[in-house]
Design an enzyme around this catalytic site. Structure first.
Site, PDB file in Angstrom:
ATOM      1  N   CYS A   2       0.824  -1.195   0.000  1.00 50.73           N
ATOM      2  CA  CYS A   2       0.000   0.000   0.000  1.00 50.73           C
ATOM      3  C   CYS A   2       0.865   1.255   0.000  1.00 50.73           C
ATOM      4  CB  CYS A   2      -0.897   0.017   1.235  1.00 50.73           C
ATOM      5  SG  CYS A   2      -1.795  -1.511   1.517  1.00 50.73           S
ATOM      6  N   ARG A  27       3.011   0.487  -7.019  1.00 45.83           N
ATOM      7  CA  ARG A  27       3.101  -0.483  -5.938  1.00 45.83           C
ATOM      8  C   ARG A  27       2.019  -1.559  -6.034  1.00 45.83           C
ATOM      9  NH1 ARG A  27       4.973   1.412  -0.695  1.00 45.83           N
ATOM     10  NH2 ARG A  27       6.608   2.933  -0.992  1.00 45.83           N
ATOM     11  N   TRP A  74      -3.860  -2.237  -0.950  1.00 44.61           N
ATOM     12  CA  TRP A  74      -3.792  -3.581  -1.521  1.00 44.61           C
ATOM     13  C   TRP A  74      -4.425  -4.514  -0.494  1.00 44.61           C
ATOM     14  CZ3 TRP A  74      -0.740  -8.175  -0.601  1.00 44.61           C
ATOM     15  CH2 TRP A  74      -0.762  -9.088  -1.670  1.00 44.61           C
ATOM     16  N   ASN A  98      -0.306   1.041   6.353  1.00 46.38           N
ATOM     17  CA  ASN A  98       0.360  -0.017   5.583  1.00 46.38           C
ATOM     18  C   ASN A  98       0.785  -1.104   6.561  1.00 46.38           C
ATOM     19  OD1 ASN A  98       0.157   1.630   3.382  1.00 46.38           O
ATOM     20  ND2 ASN A  98       2.349   2.027   3.174  1.00 46.38           N
ATOM     21  N   GLY A  99       0.635  -2.357   6.183  1.00 52.53           N
ATOM     22  CA  GLY A  99       1.078  -3.444   7.055  1.00 52.53           C
ATOM     23  C   GLY A  99      -0.071  -4.330   7.467  1.00 52.53           C
ATOM     24  N   GLU A 479      12.101 -17.862 -13.987  1.00 49.41           N
ATOM     25  CA  GLU A 479      11.842 -16.427 -14.055  1.00 49.41           C
ATOM     26  C   GLU A 479      10.962 -16.088 -15.261  1.00 49.41           C
ATOM     27  OE1 GLU A 479      12.017 -12.182 -13.776  1.00 49.41           O
ATOM     28  OE2 GLU A 479      11.887 -13.870 -12.392  1.00 49.41           O
ATOM     29  N   LYS A 483       7.275 -14.317 -15.069  1.00 49.04           N
ATOM     30  CA  LYS A 483       6.908 -13.098 -15.802  1.00 49.04           C
ATOM     31  C   LYS A 483       5.617 -13.307 -16.591  1.00 49.04           C
ATOM     32  CE  LYS A 483       9.787 -10.236 -14.460  1.00 49.04           C
ATOM     33  NZ  LYS A 483       9.569 -10.937 -13.187  1.00 49.04           N
ATOM     34  N   GLU A 486       2.663 -13.435 -14.219  1.00 57.92           N
ATOM     35  CA  GLU A 486       2.382 -12.161 -13.558  1.00 57.92           C
ATOM     36  C   GLU A 486       1.565 -11.216 -14.419  1.00 57.92           C
ATOM     37  OE1 GLU A 486       5.946 -11.039 -10.507  1.00 57.92           O
ATOM     38  OE2 GLU A 486       6.467 -11.049 -12.623  1.00 57.92           O
ATOM     39  N   HIS A 502      10.467 -36.520 -15.834  1.00 55.83           N
ATOM     40  CA  HIS A 502      10.045 -37.002 -14.518  1.00 55.83           C
ATOM     41  C   HIS A 502       8.687 -36.431 -14.108  1.00 55.83           C
ATOM     42  CE1 HIS A 502      13.917 -38.944 -13.745  1.00 55.83           C
ATOM     43  NE2 HIS A 502      14.449 -37.894 -14.369  1.00 55.83           N
ATOM     44  N   LYS A 602       4.006  -4.196  -5.659  1.00 54.31           N
ATOM     45  CA  LYS A 602       5.419  -4.073  -6.024  1.00 54.31           C
ATOM     46  C   LYS A 602       6.323  -4.599  -4.925  1.00 54.31           C
ATOM     47  CE  LYS A 602       8.906  -2.926  -8.518  1.00 54.31           C
ATOM     48  NZ  LYS A 602       9.240  -3.764  -9.666  1.00 54.31           N
TER      49      LYS A 602
END
Length: 607
Positions: A2, A27, A74, A98-99, A479, A483, A486, A502, A602
């Site tokens: 946030c 963010r 958020w 925030n938190g 990675e 991406k 996301e 496997h 973010k």
């Protein structure tokens, strides 16, 4: 994560508060709100969804006042609705937070028993009621906050406004960052320096447990014991221009194309070109005494750490463990004396990683951090700070921060090898030459942007995609899959190429594209064999390789993405570009929100 901004100003602050929220959109958020203090009232405006919804609300219903707070939320506790959006308020107090408050249920139940009524499902609203309860009983704002903070368990950055005190805000932090900004006859609070960039360059960072009384005249700071303290005032260097897209369609696209420049900037601070050697910042401990390295990180930073494990063990012959930060403390890891714990984070504030850092410090480990924000909490708590120089990264999906992390980690692996006697001066000079080639190789990789965009339609219709790679390209496969997930919302997984037999091979059919990262070299033949197995089962192979690899194995591929031929050491950095561009262009084809993908933030500052 946030975003918070607060202003005690000389003129109406609503527009500047909204501008501050706009600078923090990167963010990630799902609702937003503003509260000002005017004519003995708290004037609150909130809206779910993107910021333009709040702007529309405020166009029809203004919020006057020279003091105010604002927030992008958020969602953690409670759905992303207007009722759950911040600021939360009572008749006397408004707060943004925030938190996460871990003991909010006990606090909420006790407040309800005392007759307090709640409007939201959030943990944050209990803070407003706790402070309000004290103020209504006659306490001053500072005494009220001082008595409430010890009751809160968890993490918080707070900005609090008071109906009866229109020229004051109170801020506090524990586990979430909060910055004070100093202007001419006005003072500011913000989640970071970037939020305050157009308002002021003079800032102070609150330390853990600090709280602050903010007025037009300045700030009065107290530590967790309630003792007044001084915190250094620094020049932030953050610029509003750094959050402009320029001629690019998205911030993510801009940041992908900035990589040659920012990686060069980063390498410049670690390489002495005169004698072709690697130099780290001042070290107050003996690297030769390090017996083991423990790398801890989250998400993309974790994959950078996986690549570093290959490099450090290969060059420095030093054993490396690597852990996901959210799991690290809970498995009660064995920490050997003489160990070096290395933490990787773009923001330097990631809650899981910061908690792991403190766990390792308590266990007697030497702490090194690779961060993009040299004033962050992790940076301030480290024994060895290894900064990247990526500049602000606005797109939620990390790109340039990742390649800059890899550049720093390659320099670290080289320096460890030299220090420990596993690399002589000639070998070091050779490695440095390859590191110095990276910016030009990144430019060469970016030149294939149009070709990658043209074949994005091969991937866009898929529901599932597999990425394969061997050696250091295995973390790159993960990675690349991250991406794609996301920003395009396509399910994707990255695997070590040899692991396909496997289990994952059961997924292969004509509807599952398989993206193979395979620069030519000693591992190429084995990866080519895996590609044949995919094609034999009707799978569509997209090969990312250099001209030599494409010539050897490109026949029968659905598509190929050509990369410059590079030394194996720097291949993971260069091959980051095509997986980033592929994800970007697929997301554009699908029409998703590239810079602010759904449900993502973010920087994650709650566990």
């Amino acid at each position: 994560m946030c975003g918070i901004i607060g202003i005690v100003g000389k003129e109406d602050v609503a527009d500047r508060l909204v501008d501050g929220l706009r600078r923090m959109e990167y963010r990630g958020y799902d609702s937003a709100g503003v509260c000002t203090v005017f004519n003995d009232q708290l004037i609150r405006r909130r809206a779910e969804g993107k910021l333009f919804n709040l702007v529309k609300t405020m166009a029809n219903d203004t919020a006057d006042g020279t003091t105010g707070i604002a927030h992008t939320r958020w969602a953690t506790h409670g759905a992303p609705t207007a009722a759950n959006a911040h600021p939360h308020a009572t008749g006397e107090v408004a707060i943004v937070h925030n938190g996460i408050i871990e003991n909010f249920r006990q606090l909420r139940d006790a407040l309800a028993e005392r007759g307090r009524t709640f409007e939201s499902e959030t943990d944050s609203e209990v803070i407003a009621h706790l402070v309000s309860e004290q103020v209504e009983a006659g306490a001053s704002p500072q005494d009220a906050v001082k008595s409430v903070l010890p009751q809160l368990r968890g993490a918080f950055a707070l900005a609090i406004a008071f109906r009866q005190h229109p020229d004051m805000l109170i801020g506090a932090r524990l586990g979430s960052p909060l910055v004070i900004g100093y202007g001419e006859g006005e003072t500011f609070l913000g989640s970071d320096a970037l939020a305050l960039a157009p308002l002021t360059q003079k800032i102070s960072y609150l330390e853990e447990g600090d709280w602050v009384i903010v007025t037009r005249e300045g700030a009065q700071i107290f530590d967790e014991n309630g003792d007044e303290v001084e915190r250094a005032v620094t020049t932030s260097g953050a610029s509003a221009a750094e959050i402009e897209k320029g001629n690019y369609r998205h911030f993510m696209q801009k940041e992908i194309f900035e990589q040659p420049t920012v990686v060069a900037q980063t390498l410049r601070s670690y390489i002495r070109q005169v004698d072709r050697s690697v130099a780290l910042p001042q070290i107050d401990f003996d690297l030769t005494s390090v017996s083991r390295i423990t790398i801890v990180a989250c998400g993309t930073s974790y994959y950078a750490g996986m690549v570093a494990k290959y490099w450090i063990e290969h060059f420095a012959r030093l054993p490396v463990d690597i852990d996901v930060a959210s799991e690290f403390r809970y498995r009660d890891p064995v920490m050997e004396p003489g160990g070096l714990a290395l933490f990787i984070s773009q923001s330097g504030e990631t809650a899981d990683t910061l908690a792991a850092l403190r766990h390792c410090k308590e266990a007697g480990q030497t702490i090194a951090v690779v961060v993009n924000v040299p004033t962050s909490t992790m940076a301030r708590e480290a024994d060895l700070l290894l900064p990247t120089h990526a500049g602000p990264e606005i797109g939620v999906a990390s790109t340039k921060a990742f390649t800059c992390q890899l550049a720093v980690l390659a320099a670290l692996a080289t320096h460890l090898a030299v220090t420990r006697g596993h690399m002589d001066r000639a070998e070091e000079s050779d490695v440095v030459d390859h590191l110095l080639e990276i910016p030009a190789c990144l430019n060469a990789a970016l030149s294939y942007d149009d070709a990658i965009a043209a074949m994005a339609h091969v991937i866009a219709p898929a529901r599932d995609v597999l990425y394969l790679g061997r050696g250091p390209d295995y973390p790159l496969a993960m990675e690349g899959a991250l991406k794609l997930k996301e920003i395009s919302y396509i399910h994707a997984e990255g695997y070590a190429s040899g692991e396909m037999k496997h289990g994952p091979i059961a997924l292969i059919d004509e509807d599952v594209p398989v993206i193979v990262l395979a620069p030519s070299g000693p591992l190429f033949e084995k990866t080519a064999s895996n590609m044949h197995e995919v094609r034999a089962r009707g799978g569509k192979v997209v090969l990312i390789s250099d001209w030599e690899g494409i010539a050897d194995a490109g026949d029968g591929c659905e598509a190929v993405i050509e990369m410059p031929k590079v030394h194996p050491l720097i291949a993971p950095i260069v091959y980051a570009v095509p997986v980033q561009l592929l994800a970007y262009h697929v997301a554009c084809v699908k029409g998703t929100d590239v810079d602010q993908p759904r449900n993502l933030a973010k920087s994650v500052t709650v566990e």
